[in-house]
Design an enzyme around this catalytic site. Sequence first.
Site, PDB file in Angstrom:
ATOM      1  N   ASP A   1      95.121 -16.081   3.912  1.00  0.00           N
ATOM      2  CA  ASP A   1      95.298 -17.195   4.836  1.00  0.00           C
ATOM      3  C   ASP A   1      96.598 -17.943   4.696  1.00  0.00           C
ATOM      4  O   ASP A   1      97.386 -18.015   5.826  1.00  0.00           O
ATOM      5  CB  ASP A   1      94.351 -18.316   5.112  1.00  0.00           C
ATOM      6  CG  ASP A   1      92.795 -17.661   4.822  1.00  0.00           C
ATOM      7  OD1 ASP A   1      92.544 -16.990   5.836  1.00  0.00           O
ATOM      8  OD2 ASP A   1      92.131 -18.320   3.889  1.00  0.00           O
TER       9      ASP A   1
ATOM     10  N   GLY B   1      96.378  -7.084  -0.648  1.00  0.00           N
ATOM     11  CA  GLY B   1      96.451  -8.051  -1.823  1.00  0.00           C
ATOM     12  C   GLY B   1      97.723  -7.717  -2.582  1.00  0.00           C
ATOM     13  O   GLY B   1      98.940  -7.892  -2.353  1.00  0.00           O
ATOM     14  N   GLU B   2      97.340  -7.484  -4.020  1.00  0.00           N
ATOM     15  CA  GLU B   2      98.504  -7.304  -5.062  1.00  0.00           C
ATOM     16  C   GLU B   2      99.232  -5.973  -4.427  1.00  0.00           C
ATOM     17  O   GLU B   2     100.538  -5.792  -4.955  1.00  0.00           O
ATOM     18  CB  GLU B   2      98.062  -7.095  -6.389  1.00  0.00           C
ATOM     19  CG  GLU B   2      97.019  -5.924  -6.496  1.00  0.00           C
ATOM     20  CD  GLU B   2      97.111  -5.353  -7.883  1.00  0.00           C
ATOM     21  OE1 GLU B   2      97.921  -5.519  -8.775  1.00  0.00           O
ATOM     22  OE2 GLU B   2      95.913  -5.097  -8.448  1.00  0.00           O
TER      23      GLU B   2
ATOM     24  N   GLY C   1     100.354  -5.461  -1.710  1.00  0.00           N
ATOM     25  CA  GLY C   1     101.473  -5.721  -0.298  1.00  0.00           C
ATOM     26  C   GLY C   1     100.547  -5.552   1.010  1.00  0.00           C
ATOM     27  O   GLY C   1      99.324  -5.524   1.093  1.00  0.00           O
TER      28      GLY C   1
END
Lengths: 309, 309
Positions: free
Chosen positions: B238, B207-208, B210
């Site tokens: 996705d 996610g945030e 990486g």
Amino acid sequence: MSKLLIVGTVAFDAIETPFGKTDKILGGAATYIGLSASNFDVDSGIVSVVGGDFPEEYLQMLRNHKVDTTGVEIVKEGKTFFWSGKYHNDMNSRDTLATELNVLENFNPIVPENYKNSEIVMLGNLHPLVQNAVLEQLSEKPKLVILDTMNFWMDIALNDLKEVIKKVDVITINDEEARQLSGEYSLVVAAKKIHEMGPKYVVIKKGEHGALLFHDGQAFFAPALPLEEVFDPTGAGDTFAGGFAGYLAKTEDISFDNMKNAVIHGSNLASFCVEKFGTERMQNVTEKEIKQRLLEFRELTQYEMSISK
Amino acid sequence: MSKLLIVGTVAFDAIETPFGKTDKILGGAATYIGLSASNFDVDSGIVSVVGGDFPEEYLQMLRNHKVDTTGVEIVKEGKTFFWSGKYHNDMNSRDTLATELNVLENFNPIVPENYKNSEIVMLGNLHPLVQNAVLEQLSEKPKLVILDTMNFWMDIALNDLKEVIKKVDVITINDEEARQLSGEYSLVVAAKKIHEMGPKYVVIKKGEHGALLFHDGQAFFAPALPLEEVFDPTGAGDTFAGGFAGYLAKTEDISFDNMKNAVIHGSNLASFCVEKFGTERMQNVTEKEIKQRLLEFRELTQYEMSISK
């Protein structure tokens, strides 16, 4: 090569992780910073305080790493600062079990004469009034002042902290602390707000998720090296800061591009710190190991991509 | 240029974030993958299923992005898959409010004749038996099969999932899913275990924080672009996978070095996806914006360091 002045705790830690626990071992922000910076062969000196219970051999170990301990006051009748903590299974959070300030309670830092003209000053985690008292004793304006702090000081001494933050060039704090200090969730916005408080450079440490360097609308990111096992995270943030400061002291180049390298060096050294309890790994890491891991960082982060106009 | 076959949901989503909420809007793994891959101008086709309630204009929008929708079955009397979720304030966690499988419940995927020889196959999040049924219909062994999945399938169809994982070259999952699938907390160890299950390449999306690409003892890391605001994280994973697959289809180079670039392209496109609700941003992102942000990624990650022997 620049002279590096380090301020911070020299302490006893007792640590519990899922892998085991220690009795009182050597710890403290200045200890980790000094050991980390020593890998750049810089002229560094620590300003700190310990009690009469602090083993001379620990100070000798620091001196063996060419860290000047003249500025470490020994209060014979006092006891050394003690911290005890227990890490949770994910290693990202911990409970503080004990904090005994002891000799830190009435610490008046005294900067040794020959470090009053240090070009690089690393203000490690300590009461902001102590950090400020060190700045006031300097005979010349340093080339770069770096400050590290913790949520603890935001809780109990926010105004003092803000006063000293005004005077520094670089601040290094972790993500939660950046959010607390700025009141912003987004780290990009948090960095902007902290930038407005004084520091031209804001380094946000995200532990296993790496570190971000912000400056003037630019950002640079260094990941943490993916490790099979994190044995003990204690001191990783200080080791990062020590590597960052040590590299800048050695290269005497405080451009943004060189600070990128400083962030990589800091992350690289922190990756060793977490491999053993306390300072053990940092006491014996070799130049060869450090270079090998810098090559791993390169493989981990660098890519070749042509971007057409 | 390689042909890219995409399997996954085409769906309705209703999303609530701290910034607002939507009614039923266009969503689904295959939708995001297709839109993302379309930025590489590849010949891509989707295999999926929708109900009679699905607006023709959504399919037309995909075709306008040169995504072939021949393989999207329309079950006239059925209803389209619907998912509804609410993100917490930190945007990193969410609650699922509703999951209505509808036409997905009895979905038998049919791969269109002209996509049976696709060189790159992207198996988006769906029941592993559906993913497997697609692989069984291919006339030639693809150059590369990429699989994305979710903890949901690990909970209810682990054995089916393990069977299809055996057959793929690349798996992309998030950090918690990698831990669940491997039973290991360390992502390095988790990647090794998943590697042993079949895939030669393991991509762990954080996610945030990486994404990590693991292959044969090597690792590569791409950060997420630090953003002032994450508006809606839906579809980011996705979109990452679609960018990864699309770039590899376009360049026809599945070397590890080129996969590094694919990871950067995936992260780059995901950084746009989160800026608006649903697919809105991905429908109108321009080539110029994409290139500009690739330059930002370069500034964010690349450094010059000479490492002496």
